[in-house]
Write an enzyme that holds these catalytic residues in place. Structure first.
Site, mmCIF file in Angstrom:
data_model
loop_
_atom_site.group_PDB
_atom_site.id
_atom_site.type_symbol
_atom_site.label_atom_id
_atom_site.label_comp_id
_atom_site.label_asym_id
_atom_site.label_seq_id
_atom_site.Cartn_x
_atom_site.Cartn_y
_atom_site.Cartn_z
ATOM 1 N N SER A 23 35.228 -84.703 54.268
ATOM 2 C CA SER A 23 34.463 -85.935 54.436
ATOM 3 C C SER A 23 32.971 -85.646 54.577
ATOM 4 O O SER A 23 32.172 -86.566 54.750
ATOM 5 C CB SER A 23 34.963 -86.703 55.668
ATOM 6 O OG SER A 23 34.991 -85.862 56.807
ATOM 7 N N ASN A 110 39.237 -85.748 67.186
ATOM 8 C CA ASN A 110 39.671 -87.146 67.204
ATOM 9 C C ASN A 110 38.846 -88.003 68.162
ATOM 10 O O ASN A 110 38.430 -89.108 67.812
ATOM 11 C CB ASN A 110 41.157 -87.229 67.565
ATOM 12 C CG ASN A 110 42.021 -86.494 66.560
ATOM 13 O OD1 ASN A 110 41.524 -86.076 65.507
ATOM 14 N ND2 ASN A 110 43.294 -86.314 66.859
ATOM 15 N N THR A 155 25.852 -134.094 48.791
ATOM 16 C CA THR A 155 27.245 -133.772 49.118
ATOM 17 C C THR A 155 27.934 -133.757 47.761
ATOM 18 O O THR A 155 27.551 -134.512 46.861
ATOM 19 C CB THR A 155 27.904 -134.817 50.044
ATOM 20 O OG1 THR A 155 27.934 -136.071 49.363
ATOM 21 C CG2 THR A 155 27.168 -134.982 51.362
ATOM 22 N N SER A 277 13.039 -110.963 31.575
ATOM 23 C CA SER A 277 14.113 -110.616 30.647
ATOM 24 C C SER A 277 13.549 -109.658 29.602
ATOM 25 O O SER A 277 12.377 -109.740 29.244
ATOM 26 C CB SER A 277 14.617 -111.890 29.979
ATOM 27 O OG SER A 277 15.151 -111.602 28.709
ATOM 28 N N ASN A 285 13.667 -114.550 36.487
ATOM 29 C CA ASN A 285 15.016 -114.658 37.054
ATOM 30 C C ASN A 285 15.052 -114.365 38.555
ATOM 31 O O ASN A 285 14.383 -113.446 39.015
ATOM 32 C CB ASN A 285 15.955 -113.681 36.345
ATOM 33 C CG ASN A 285 16.114 -113.992 34.864
ATOM 34 O OD1 ASN A 285 16.081 -115.156 34.476
ATOM 35 N ND2 ASN A 285 16.258 -112.967 34.057
ATOM 36 N N GLU A 290 20.499 -113.352 43.387
ATOM 37 C CA GLU A 290 21.797 -113.147 42.716
ATOM 38 C C GLU A 290 22.477 -111.880 43.233
ATOM 39 O O GLU A 290 23.691 -111.844 43.440
ATOM 40 C CB GLU A 290 21.602 -113.036 41.206
ATOM 41 C CG GLU A 290 21.147 -114.335 40.573
ATOM 42 C CD GLU A 290 20.708 -114.126 39.133
ATOM 43 O OE1 GLU A 290 21.554 -113.837 38.285
ATOM 44 O OE2 GLU A 290 19.501 -114.221 38.865
ATOM 45 N N TYR A 317 45.934 -90.646 66.169
ATOM 46 C CA TYR A 317 45.060 -90.364 65.036
ATOM 47 C C TYR A 317 45.889 -90.022 63.805
ATOM 48 O O TYR A 317 46.893 -89.326 63.879
ATOM 49 C CB TYR A 317 44.100 -89.194 65.345
ATOM 50 C CG TYR A 317 43.201 -88.874 64.157
ATOM 51 C CD1 TYR A 317 42.011 -89.567 63.964
ATOM 52 C CD2 TYR A 317 43.580 -87.932 63.204
ATOM 53 C CE1 TYR A 317 41.208 -89.319 62.852
ATOM 54 C CE2 TYR A 317 42.795 -87.674 62.092
ATOM 55 C CZ TYR A 317 41.604 -88.373 61.919
ATOM 56 O OH TYR A 317 40.822 -88.132 60.816
ATOM 57 N N GLN A 322 39.967 -91.376 58.430
ATOM 58 C CA GLN A 322 38.736 -90.868 57.827
ATOM 59 C C GLN A 322 38.164 -91.885 56.830
ATOM 60 O O GLN A 322 36.980 -91.869 56.521
ATOM 61 C CB GLN A 322 39.031 -89.528 57.127
ATOM 62 C CG GLN A 322 37.821 -88.853 56.525
ATOM 63 C CD GLN A 322 38.111 -87.409 56.161
ATOM 64 O OE1 GLN A 322 38.230 -86.554 57.041
ATOM 65 N NE2 GLN A 322 38.253 -87.131 54.885
ATOM 66 N N LYS A 325 34.919 -94.744 57.223
ATOM 67 C CA LYS A 325 33.475 -94.527 57.243
ATOM 68 C C LYS A 325 32.676 -95.126 56.100
ATOM 69 O O LYS A 325 31.671 -95.807 56.321
ATOM 70 C CB LYS A 325 33.194 -93.025 57.310
ATOM 71 C CG LYS A 325 33.585 -92.471 58.637
ATOM 72 C CD LYS A 325 33.412 -90.985 58.712
ATOM 73 C CE LYS A 325 34.175 -90.506 59.915
ATOM 74 N NZ LYS A 325 35.625 -90.854 59.857
HETATM 75 N N1 ARG Z 1 36.848 -85.981 59.422
HETATM 76 C C1 ARG Z 1 37.772 -86.549 60.315
HETATM 77 C C2 ARG Z 1 37.634 -88.064 60.302
HETATM 78 O O1 ARG Z 1 36.639 -88.507 59.851
HETATM 79 C C3 ARG Z 1 37.546 -86.080 61.702
HETATM 80 C C4 ARG Z 1 38.735 -86.087 62.564
HETATM 81 C C5 ARG Z 1 39.715 -85.103 62.051
HETATM 82 N N2 ARG Z 1 40.814 -84.913 62.939
HETATM 83 C C6 ARG Z 1 41.901 -84.286 62.543
HETATM 84 N N3 ARG Z 1 42.829 -84.173 63.431
HETATM 85 N N4 ARG Z 1 42.082 -83.874 61.334
HETATM 86 O O2 ARG Z 1 38.474 -88.796 60.712
#
Ligand code: ARG
Length: 457
Positions: A23, A110, A155, A277, A285, A290, A317, A322, A325
């Protein structure tokens, strides 16, 4: 490269699998929050004698160095280290040696990631509230300049009754006011610390969760460790509040687009907020309006994405989390882009009072005035409605408006009509007389503006 959690593994995953699970490409946005969370955690560990003072100081100075590097954009994150938490821990160990490995005592990613998200959202929601307020002040400014500018009110997108343009604009002020209230009220649930919940069940170390919460400026802690690490309601609530806010902006955008069309000609947007345009030289525009209307879709999508991600998750968890986000970051980005653009668009637009004036004088939006006039003279409203409706029909057939009918003809329809009717039919009179609380009467709009100005300080 060996993983920080690699002990029980016999072989390392292939790079493409690592990439799928990582991530870091997006959670690096949490770098400052993660460092802040770690700083508070270490201070607490040292204060509780879980780490020695010296170890605590060493780790703190390492974290400080990382903060400086992060601010200078000098940290080179790697996918091999999966996420922001492991990347930073690795940097820390590289920076200060094995003692850096003590940072993660009595903590799990976590509770760490949940803490980062709470910290992040807390700050962003404050910024969003400020941006809404700035937008509201632009609305108040235009509304104040146009209390006495009369426009047709609609209306069913059919002309209904004449109203003050300021009154119309102020509708959006109140929508935004509720959006701000909802965001502030949600702060109570964002402003909680999950830190110290560990992986899910707490920890055997004698930690002080209240202390780390205090250090991070949270006003309370989660009371259940499983809830602390698995709760994403605060993000859902944000996405839901954001969806409503976008929906409000989208409705306003729709009106801006209509008003700047040749058919309405009620406003002209400043060049800065318009585009041309590539083929039609005459075009101007309302692209920004928009785009805001269009971006509403992605914010709704982010809400639905997370609702769906969460719906089948067992406690506590799961890696699915993940996925909380990107939609949140995207929503913050969309709001922080849209709000100032809308503010600028409203502040700089030119209101074409001439076209508005023309519009209210060439329609039947004063028909209610005639019906009310008759009703005030004692005719049951239902009959007054009928008399007026017939007169409107006559006018339509002849290409007239009510004000063009000679008195004799009006009196034929109802002997209650006298020549003061022509004053009553004037759009401006019609608006001025709607002086009921919250109505479009000029005095009411001034009163409303006074309240609004108090609210935005
Ligand atoms: N990158 C993970 C997330 O965004 C962090 C937590 C990961 N925890 C785990 N037990 N793999 O959720």
């Amino acid at each position: 490269m060996t993983k920080l959690w690699g002990g029980r593994f016999q072989k390392s995953a292939e790079q493409w699998v690592d990439e799928f699970g990582a991530s870091i490409s997006f959670d690096q946005k949490l770098v400052m929050e993660d460092l802040e969370g770690s700083t508070a955690h270490v201070k607490m560990l040292a204060a509780c004698n879980i780490l020695s003072q010296e170890e605590g100081d060493q780790i703190l100075s390492g974290l400080e160095k990382l903060k400086v590097k992060a601010q200078a954009g000098e940290l080179e994150f790697s996918t091999a280290n999966e996420d922001i938490h492991l990347n930073l821990e690795k940097f820390l160990i590289d920076e200060i040696g094995p003692v850096g490995g003590k940072l993660h005592t009595a903590r799990s990613r976590n509770d760490q990631v949940a803490t980062d998200m709470h910290l992040y959202l807390k700050n962003r929601v404050k910024e969003i509230i400020e941006a809404i307020q700035a937008f509201q002040s632009a609305i108040v400014e235009q509304a104040e300049a146009h209390v006495e500018t009369v426009v047709p009110g609609y209306t069913h997108l059919q002309r209904a009754q004449p109203i003050s343009f300021g009154h119309h604009l102020m509708t959006y002020f109140w929508m935004l006011q509720r959006d701000k209230e909802r965001l502030s009220e949600s702060m109570k649930r964002i402003d909680l610390s999950p830190l110290g919940a560990g992986a899910m069940s707490g920890t055997t170390f004698p930690i002080d969760r209240e202390m780390s919460a205090d250090l991070l400026g949270f006003s309370g802690v989660y009371q259940n460790s499983l809830d602390a690490v698995s709760d994403r309601d605060f993000i859902l609530e944000f996405l839901s509040n954001a969806s409503m806010l976008m929906m409000h902006m989208s409705r306003f955008a729709e009106e801006i687009i209509l008003w700047s069309s040749e058919e309405f000609r009620f406003i002209e947007l400043d060049d800065t907020f318009s585009t041309g345009s590539s083929i039609m030289p005459q075009k101007k525009n309302p692209d920004m309006a928009e785009l805001i209307r269009g971006k509403t879709g992605r914010v709704y999508g982010n809400l639905f994405g997370l609702l769906t991600t969460l719906k089948g998750l067992p406690l506590a968890y799961n890696k699915d989390l993940q996925e909380d986000k990107e939609g949140m970051f995207d929503t913050v980005h969309t709001l922080m882009g849209s709000l100032p653009i809308f503010e600028g668009m409203v502040r700089t637009m030119t209101v074409r009072t001439d076209s508005m004036e023309k519009a209210v004088h060439s329609d039947f939006s004063n028909a209610t005035e005639l019906a009310d006039y008759l009703a005030a003279k004692g005719l049951p409203f239902r009959e007054a409605h009928e008399v007026t409706g017939k007169l409107v029909f006559t006018c339509i057939q002849r290409g007239y408006y009510l004000k063009d009918l000679p008195l004799a003809e009006l009196q034929e329809a109802s002997p209650l009509i006298e020549d003061d009717i022509y004053g009553v039919l004037l759009p401006k009179t019609a608006v001025a007389r709607r002086n009921s609380l919250g109505g479009t009467g000029f005095d009411q709009v001034h009163y409303q503006l006074g309240l609004a100005k108090q609210l935005i300080g």
